[in-house]
Design a protein around this motif. Structure first.
Motif, PDB file in Angstrom:
ATOM      1  N   SER A 143       0.795  -1.232   0.000  1.00 51.20           N
ATOM      2  CA  SER A 143       0.000   0.000   0.000  1.00 51.20           C
ATOM      3  C   SER A 143       0.833   1.291   0.000  1.00 51.20           C
ATOM      4  N   LEU A 144       1.740   1.369  -0.961  1.00 55.51           N
ATOM      5  CA  LEU A 144       2.489   2.614  -1.143  1.00 55.51           C
ATOM      6  C   LEU A 144       1.734   3.554  -2.071  1.00 55.51           C
ATOM      7  N   GLN A 145       0.610   3.096  -2.607  1.00 57.25           N
ATOM      8  CA  GLN A 145      -0.166   3.842  -3.608  1.00 57.25           C
ATOM      9  C   GLN A 145       0.700   4.116  -4.844  1.00 57.25           C
ATOM     10  N   THR A 146       0.106   4.829  -5.766  1.00 60.40           N
ATOM     11  CA  THR A 146       0.885   5.221  -6.941  1.00 60.40           C
ATOM     12  C   THR A 146       1.805   6.365  -6.516  1.00 60.40           C
ATOM     13  N   SER A 147       3.073   6.076  -6.401  1.00 58.89           N
ATOM     14  CA  SER A 147       3.981   7.108  -5.896  1.00 58.89           C
ATOM     15  C   SER A 147       5.360   6.908  -6.489  1.00 58.89           C
ATOM     16  N   LEU A 148       6.161   7.962  -6.422  1.00 54.79           N
ATOM     17  CA  LEU A 148       7.528   7.865  -6.929  1.00 54.79           C
ATOM     18  C   LEU A 148       8.295   6.783  -6.180  1.00 54.79           C
ATOM     19  N   LEU A 149       7.965   6.586  -4.894  1.00 51.81           N
ATOM     20  CA  LEU A 149       8.665   5.564  -4.120  1.00 51.81           C
ATOM     21  C   LEU A 149       8.390   4.182  -4.721  1.00 51.81           C
TER      22      LEU A 149
END
Lengths: 294, 251, 295
Positions: A143-149
């Motif tokens: 669950s990092l979502q859509t992210s640069l990470l």
């Protein structure tokens, strides 16, 4: 052809069949290399000539604003920097560590073979598949979502093979005598690696980093579903935890979805220059190091 | 006797390095001429000018004259491909191509335009027979040449050179990479080939020169010190340096 | 390692060796992670749709009232597209490689090889972008089509994209051929060109085959550039029609998909993955045989 009918040394040309064969192949080669080189020049010139009129300080230093109807690529540049930086920081210890294990620690040749096969497999997987698995694992499962990470972590797995391979190659060039010498002095293995082996293969690691950075800069399919499309301007911490388009993804969106060709050309030119710089650095650094070693 | 190579005032430079000085010699037809001398004396360089293989090294410069059957081959605009067809070469390290035994032998004739299957079969068989290796290889013609032993590979290379029907065979230390048994087989073969071919052989092994050659040329530091009948060179050499070399004082 | 393991005072060594072991083994974990995720995500839809209907169905209508999930058009498009790219890219790359490896002077190589590297490094979206702006309109006017975005455009873009890997791997293979072969051939009276094509190239054939397979892998896995020039309609492949590849089938619907459609997209990725695995296995065999290192 009878035995005594010797071809004369004075007869300058080869028989027709042979000379046709040679000339045909020669022309073929010249044609092909000509096409290849012309192609590269066309790509470079076309992009630069179309992009230069749109280059301005403004486009490089602002973000797009629908309110004012202006467009800028600064967020995309920053996102790219954040993404590449994060991915490199993570992939470096992973890749170098794995290479050290393979070259310095591993006892079982079987395990080495399996790991090397795994690394080769990773190198061959297309980026769209990395994108999907990255989406499922990093964005959804962790669950990092859509992210640069999430995008960075996907790129980490993608570029591990590059780092492992270049590190391994330079580890192999460290003479065994160094290791034996250090062991002879009573060094323990990790101490020996840290003080003797690693300093000798910094060059391979740096080259690996440059190559990996080059690949990351050009990556897009793996980022589409993991890093997102946003053009917001963020600092580093906010940046990596939120969705953001890199230069490549932005180019895709501007060109394909929005038909904004001006900014697309600017991004294409930036990417071309970055590609040129990373290639040049990798080569120049490699040559430089070779000279020092001699 | 007939002369096949007539060498006059021949010089060779690698860039600024004057590697061969004023060589004069007449190489006889249907004889075996041995070139001896310590490493780096120029004998290998010299043999490579006889079929212009030195053309491949861009820094090489030549002067003087070498006439092959009366035709000037130094700095002249001859057809080197035809020259190399007539002046064949066997190398120090056996170098069969990575293809079948048959294709190795047929490579030369095919290159020179022979396509006819039965004609090629004849050439392959004759060349292998001439190289005294047909009986060993007749059932392995389709096998890769790289699977042969070193001695077989070298005789295969000789057969390959014979397949284009040369006049001259240049051999650059052809046995130095081989065991004694293979070496003696090659020596027998070379003696046998003398009837039909003129042979120039570079050798490190002076016994070999004595055993097989009719003429011997002794090279030292780029000079041709002495060139004479082999018996004469090894019994009463006229130059002190030759004597020192063949009696093993240096080299 | 045994010594340091035994010494009780040096726990750093034990920790270090454990960490490195983990860092090595983790790569197997990554591959397994990818395999497991693709199988878990991809298998259900194949079972629901039925493997035969899925793999050999000729109609893909994922959002229709009566959805159809046949991916034969994508499979065939990927195969034809890749084959087309090889047909164009291989001769171009092969002859360029022989020229660079054997004929070109040092100066020429010094100038041209960085250009080839540049070609290899240009991001795929840039290829797609140029293809979209230059190639697609040219194809439309040249062949009088309503739209130039087609399999043909994709083939050309892919051919250009695989060109550098074909050239570089072929050069490495050609340079690995021992010089003795060349001398042997020249000494028989063959000229340089005959020598290159009748001795050197056959001797390098495994390495060149590896270059081709590497190109196949690149072409079949490429998504973005293809998405920008191929038109993306789920037609059965035809040279001048809009088509969808396996990769672009996944990419083009992923953002708005749900339910069985979404599961089917993962199944497509699984099929693509199986293709890639087969190609990689072939590549490894060839690379070993050719004695050429993968770059």
């Amino acid at each position: 052809m009878s035995d005594n009918a010797k071809p004369s040394l004075q007869q300058k040309s080869l028989p027709f069949g042979r000379s046709l064969y040679s000339h045909a192949l020669q022309s073929c080669m010249l044609l092909c290399i000509g096409i290849t080189v012309a192609l590269v020049f066309f790509l470079i010139l076309y992009i630069l000539i179309r992009a230069i009129p749109y280059f301005s300080w403004e486009i490089l230093t602002t973000k797009p604003s629908y309110l004012r109807g202006t467009i800028g690529v600064l967020p995309d540049i920053l996102n790219t920097i954040y993404l590449v930086f994060t991915a490199l920081v993570i992939v470096l210890p992973l890749g170098v560590g794995a290479a050290i294990y393979l070259n310095e620690y591993a006892k079982s040749q079987k395990l080495v073979k399996v790991i090397e096969y795994a690394v080769e497999t990773l190198a061959g997987i297309p980026s769209i598949i990395y994108g999907l698995v990255g989406m499922l694992f990093f964005c959804q499962f962790l669950s990092l979502q859509t992210s640069l990470l999430a995008g960075s972590l996907t790129l980490v797995i993608m570029s591990i093979p590059v780092i492992i391979r270049t590190t391994q190659e330079s580890l192999k060039t460290v003479p065994n005598g160094y290791r034996e010498g250090a062991f002879g002095l009573g060094s323990a293995r990790w101490h020996m690696i840290r003080t003797v082996v690693l300093p000798c293969c910094i060059d391979g690691i740096v080259t690996g980093c440059i190559l990996a950075a080059g690949r990351m800069l050009g990556e897009s399919a793996a980022l589409l579903f993991t890093a997102g499309f946003a053009h917001a301007l963020h600092g580093y911490i906010d940046g990596i935890t939120s969705s953001g388009a890199t230069l490549t993804v932005a180019l895709y969106v501007y060109a394909k979805e929005q038909g904004e060709f001006e900014v697309a050309f600017v991004i294409a030119a930036i990417l071309l220059v970055l590609c040129f710089i990373t290639n040049y650095l990798a080569q120049a650094y490699g040559r430089h190091m070779k000279k020092i070693k001699q | 006797m007939e002369t096949i190579f007539d060498v006059e005032n021949f010089n060779l430079w690698y860039g600024d390095n004057h590697a061969l000085h004023n060589i004069n010699m007449k190489i006889e037809k249907n004889a075996i001429t041995a070139l001896i001398g310590p490493s780096g004396c120029g004998k290998s360089t010299f043999i490579k000018t006889l079929n212009r293989m030195n053309d491949l090294i861009p820094s090489v410069k030549l002067s003087g004259s070498i006439r092959y059957r009366g035709q000037e081959i130094v700095n002249s605009d001859i057809n080197v491909y035809n020259l190399r067809k007539e002046v064949g070469m066997v190398f120090q390290k056996p170098n069969p191509f990575p293809m079948s035994v048959y294709d190795n032998i047929a490579y030369g004739p095919r290159t020179h335009g022979i396509k006819n299957k039965s004609q090629l079969n004849d050439i392959v068989e004759k060349s292998l027979r001439d190289a005294a290796i047909f009986d060993e290889l007749k059932d392995r013609l389709k096998d890769s040449a790289l699977g042969l032993s070193g001695g077989q590979q070298q005789r295969l290379c000789i057969a390959r050179a014979l397949a284009v029907k040369p006049d001259v065979l240049l051999m650059d230390e052809p046995t130095s990479a081989l065991d004694p048994i293979s070496t003696s087989k090659i020596e027998e073969l070379v003696l046998d080939l003398k009837k039909e071919y003129s042979i120039v052989i570079v050798t490190h092994n002076m016994q070999q020169a004595v055993r097989i050659s009719d003429y011997t040329a002794f090279f030292l530091l780029g000079d041709l010190v002495e060139f004479d009948k082999t018996d004469k060179i090894f019994s009463k050499p006229s130059d002190k340096r030759t004597e020192d070399y063949i009696t093993g004082r240096f080299g | 390692m045994n010594l340091s393991d035994k010494s009780n005072k040096d726990s750093v060594e034990t920790i270090a060796s454990t960490i490195f072991l983990i860092l090595g083994v983790i790569n197997i974990g990554f591959v397994l992670l990818i395999c497991v995720y693709l199988i878990i995500a991809g298998l259900p839809a194949i079972v629901k749709i039925g493997p035969i209907d899925f793999l050999f169905g000729t109609k893909w209508a994922s959002t229709a009232a009566d959805p159809k999930f046949g991916i034969l058009p994508f499979i065939l498009t990927s195969i034809y597209g890749t084959a087309g790219a090889i047909i164009i890219g291989l001769p171009l790359g092969f002859f360029s490689a022989v020229y660079l490896a054997k004929i070109a002077s040092k100066k020429v190589r010094y100038v041209v090889e960085p250009l080839i590297d540049l070609l290899a490094g240009i991001p795929s979206v840039v290829y797609g972008f140029i293809g979209m702006l230059v190639l697609v309109p040219s194809i439309r006017t040249l062949f009088g089509l309503p739209d130039g975005a087609s399999l043909f455009a994709a083939i050309i873009v892919l051919a250009v994209m695989i060109l550098p890997s074909i050239i570089k791997v072929s050069i490495t293979a050609l340079e690995a051929v021992p010089q003795e072969y060349e001398l042997g051939s020249l000494a028989l009276g063959a000229n340089e060109i005959e020598t290159y094509y009748r001795v050197i190239v056959p001797a390098a054939k495994s390495g060149i085959a590896a270059a081709v397979v590497l190109g196949v892998g690149r072409a079949i896995g490429e998504a973005m550039a293809v998405m920008m020039v191929a038109g993306n309609a789920a037609n059965m492949p035809s040279l001048f029609e809009s088509v969808r590849f396996l990769t672009t089938a996944v990419a083009s619907e992923m953002s708005y998909s749900s339910g069985l459609q979404r599961e089917a997209l993962f199944s497509i990725a699984l099929v693509l993955f199986v293709f890639i695995m087969m190609i990689n296995a072939t590549l490894n065999v060839l690379l070993k045989r050719g004695g050429v290192k993968r770059k």
